[in-house]
Write an enzyme that holds these catalytic residues in place. Structure first.
Site, mmCIF file in Angstrom:
data_model
loop_
_atom_site.group_PDB
_atom_site.id
_atom_site.type_symbol
_atom_site.label_atom_id
_atom_site.label_comp_id
_atom_site.label_asym_id
_atom_site.label_seq_id
_atom_site.Cartn_x
_atom_site.Cartn_y
_atom_site.Cartn_z
ATOM 1 N N SER A 53 0.817 -1.205 0.000
ATOM 2 C CA SER A 53 0.000 0.000 0.000
ATOM 3 C C SER A 53 0.860 1.270 0.000
ATOM 4 O O SER A 53 0.636 2.189 -0.785
ATOM 5 C CB SER A 53 -0.954 0.002 1.193
ATOM 6 O OG SER A 53 -0.253 -0.110 2.417
ATOM 7 N N GLY A 54 1.870 1.319 0.877
ATOM 8 C CA GLY A 54 2.712 2.503 0.957
ATOM 9 C C GLY A 54 3.576 2.691 -0.277
ATOM 10 O O GLY A 54 3.690 3.799 -0.817
ATOM 11 N N CYS A 201 -2.494 -3.625 12.103
ATOM 12 C CA CYS A 201 -3.933 -3.641 12.390
ATOM 13 C C CYS A 201 -4.207 -4.307 13.732
ATOM 14 O O CYS A 201 -4.710 -5.428 13.819
ATOM 15 C CB CYS A 201 -4.707 -4.345 11.288
ATOM 16 S SG CYS A 201 -6.474 -4.036 11.406
ATOM 17 N N ASP A 336 4.312 0.214 7.781
ATOM 18 C CA ASP A 336 4.571 -0.744 8.852
ATOM 19 C C ASP A 336 6.042 -0.944 9.176
ATOM 20 O O ASP A 336 6.386 -1.355 10.288
ATOM 21 C CB ASP A 336 3.958 -2.103 8.491
ATOM 22 C CG ASP A 336 2.449 -2.061 8.345
ATOM 23 O OD1 ASP A 336 1.849 -1.012 8.682
ATOM 24 O OD2 ASP A 336 1.865 -3.061 7.879
ATOM 25 N N THR A 345 -1.528 0.713 10.278
ATOM 26 C CA THR A 345 -2.746 0.442 9.514
ATOM 27 C C THR A 345 -2.648 1.059 8.127
ATOM 28 O O THR A 345 -1.825 1.941 7.865
ATOM 29 C CB THR A 345 -3.989 1.031 10.214
ATOM 30 O OG1 THR A 345 -3.897 2.473 10.177
ATOM 31 C CG2 THR A 345 -4.096 0.567 11.659
ATOM 32 N N ALA A 346 -3.549 0.630 7.219
ATOM 33 C CA ALA A 346 -3.609 1.230 5.889
ATOM 34 C C ALA A 346 -4.033 2.690 5.976
ATOM 35 O O ALA A 346 -3.598 3.526 5.173
ATOM 36 C CB ALA A 346 -4.579 0.440 5.003
ATOM 37 N N CYS A 379 -8.829 2.496 12.995
ATOM 38 C CA CYS A 379 -9.102 1.067 13.131
ATOM 39 C C CYS A 379 -10.611 0.860 13.169
ATOM 40 O O CYS A 379 -11.248 1.124 14.186
ATOM 41 C CB CYS A 379 -8.466 0.532 14.416
ATOM 42 S SG CYS A 379 -8.694 -1.247 14.635
#
Length: 450
Positions: A53-54, A201, A336, A345-346, A379
């Site tokens: 994602s990052g 998460c 992360d 988290t995303a 979250c």
């Protein structure tokens, strides 16, 4: 206080309005990148390590900044997964197939995809080495290597997953086994774990517990189910407002929570789980189980642990406000793999991406970064098949809520956002570099206040 009209007319507000108009229609395919599977050259202005994602998000942002031909992403995986949805996959509410797409379809068009694994970082010489023997140099480096799952640190795993009654929502290989274990449950202990390490998460280990309880009620199995959450932590959640709400749910649904208990062994052939009492080191207790959900120990990727960019604990050592490396000014970290003191988290990655974009822009101009990351993370605590408590908070563990209502309450609207809106936002906006978190919405909904 900012004028309301200025907030409503901002580019971010117009983006959100267009998102709402699009609704939840099926997203069109992303444009394929045009790079080869191996880099055609050995130097890039911006090199991104990691295609999660990052990494994908920052590659899209950097493409607009320096041009696609000057950006490369090093990532060995053929498929990219939206992992937050795996909580619902493990509970049978979503299909695993909906969570993944080919990596080639999410790498930004024109950006080089180096299909390899990084095995060494040499920031003193501005280069990295891959497992295919290639050296790649860079002007700027973005490290987005995620977090490593260490199932093998629990005796009896990962081989124990070959047995029934055990699953884990943290791996594509084991998430569907969680759903199978739920379906096969008859009566006895249903045990859910939280390890004695940092995790991504941090709400997920208990989300599946609430979903399991709801499933057992729905299928008439609840009277025979003893639902247990064995956590290494000393509290159910790190933010008091949401912890209080969760404690009420735990009380109402008759769930058992044992604090400071760490899973150290799984005897899958006997359906036994062994936990250490962290307040009495060396003292263990054996729990029989009819179902076991394992949250594995996690750590920074091995390639980072001994790297010059890592702190003493192995995480990328970045400034918590700018995301710039503390020693190497042309190195940056996101997500992360960093030592940012916030929940991994995303949602945190989305917020960090906007800050990092501004940081790198100024560094490229030999200017001092001014935008500061406040530790925002989110979250969505799934508490049933149609309810979510949307926890949002900052570095100080204080609520930083987007909506103008009490988010510690279970709500159907927040569940729908978690299950449908967030995946749409992820694939169509965040990975394309157009979503930097909900800060602008917070100002809009709270009449311009921060």
């Amino acid at each position: 206080m900012a004028p309301v009209a200025a907030v409503v007319c901002s580019p971010h507000a117009r983006l959100f309005a267009s998102l709402l108009r699009l609704g939840l229609q099926h997203p069109g395919p992303l444009q394929l990148h045009t790079g080869a599977s191996c880099a055609a050259k050995s130097h890039y202005e911006v090199l991104v390590l990691g295609g999660g994602s990052g990494g994908t998000t920052m590659a899209a942002r950097m493409k607009r900044k320096v041009g696609a031909e000057n950006v490369a992403v090093v990532e060995p995986s053929e498929r990219h997964f939206y992992q937050p949805i795996w909580t619902l996959v493990g509970a049978g509410a979503k299909q695993l197939s909906s969570s993944g797409r080919p990596t080639a379809s999410v790498i930004p068009s024109g950006v080089e995809w180096v299909k390899a694994r990084v095995v060494e970082l040499n920031p003193d010489k501005n280069c990295v080495y891959t497992d295919v023997g290639k050296q790649i140099s860079y002007k700027y480096l973005i490290i987005a290597l995620g977090i490593q799952l260490d199932y093998e640190k629990i005796k009896g795993l990962p081989e124990g997953f070959a047995h029934p009654k055990i699953g884990s929502n943290y791996s594509v290989k084991t998430v569907e086994k969680t759903w199978k274990a739920l379906q096969d449950f008859r009566e006895g202990n249903a045990i859910f774990t939280f390890p004695n390490t940092p995790v991504k998460c941090a709400g997920a280990p208990q989300k599946i517990m609430y979903l399991a309880e709801a499933y057992f009620r729905k299928t008439g199995k609840r009277p025979g189910a003893n639902i247990i959450f064995n956590t290494s932590l000393g509290a159910i959640f790190g933010v008091k407002k949401y912890a209080d709400a969760l404690q009420e749910i735990i009380r109402e649904r008759d769930l058992t929570v044992n604090y400071r208990r760490n899973l150290v062994e799984v005897r899958a052939d006997r359906q036994e789980a062994v936990f250490e009492d962290l307040d009495k080191p060396g003292e263990t207790q054996v729990f029989p189980y009819e179902m076991l959900h394992v949250t594995p120990p996690m750590s920074s990727p091995d390639v980072l642990k001994t790297s010059p960019v890592a702190d003493a604990a192995g995480w990328v050592d970045v400034d918590k406000e700018t995301l710039q490396h503390k020693k190497y000014p042309n190195v940056f970290g996101i997500g992360d793999c960093t030592n940012l003191p916030t929940s991994k988290t995303a949602a945190a990655v989305a917020a960090q991406s906007g800050i990092l974009d501004r940081t790198i822009s100024l560094i490229m101009k030999n200017q001092t970064p001014v935008r500061k990351y406040d530790g925002y993370t989110s979250c969505p605590l799934v508490t049933s098949y149609n309810r979510v408590i949307l926890a949002e908070f900052d570095y100080t563990a204080q609520p930083l809520e987007t909506f103008p209502f009490d988010q510690s309450k279970e709500r159907l609207t927040m569940y729908l956002m978690k299950a449908d809106m967030m995946p749409f936002l992820y694939w169509n906006f965040m990975l394309r570099g157009y979503w930097g978190g909900p800060a602008f919405l917070r100002k809009l909904f709270h009449l311009g206040m921060s």
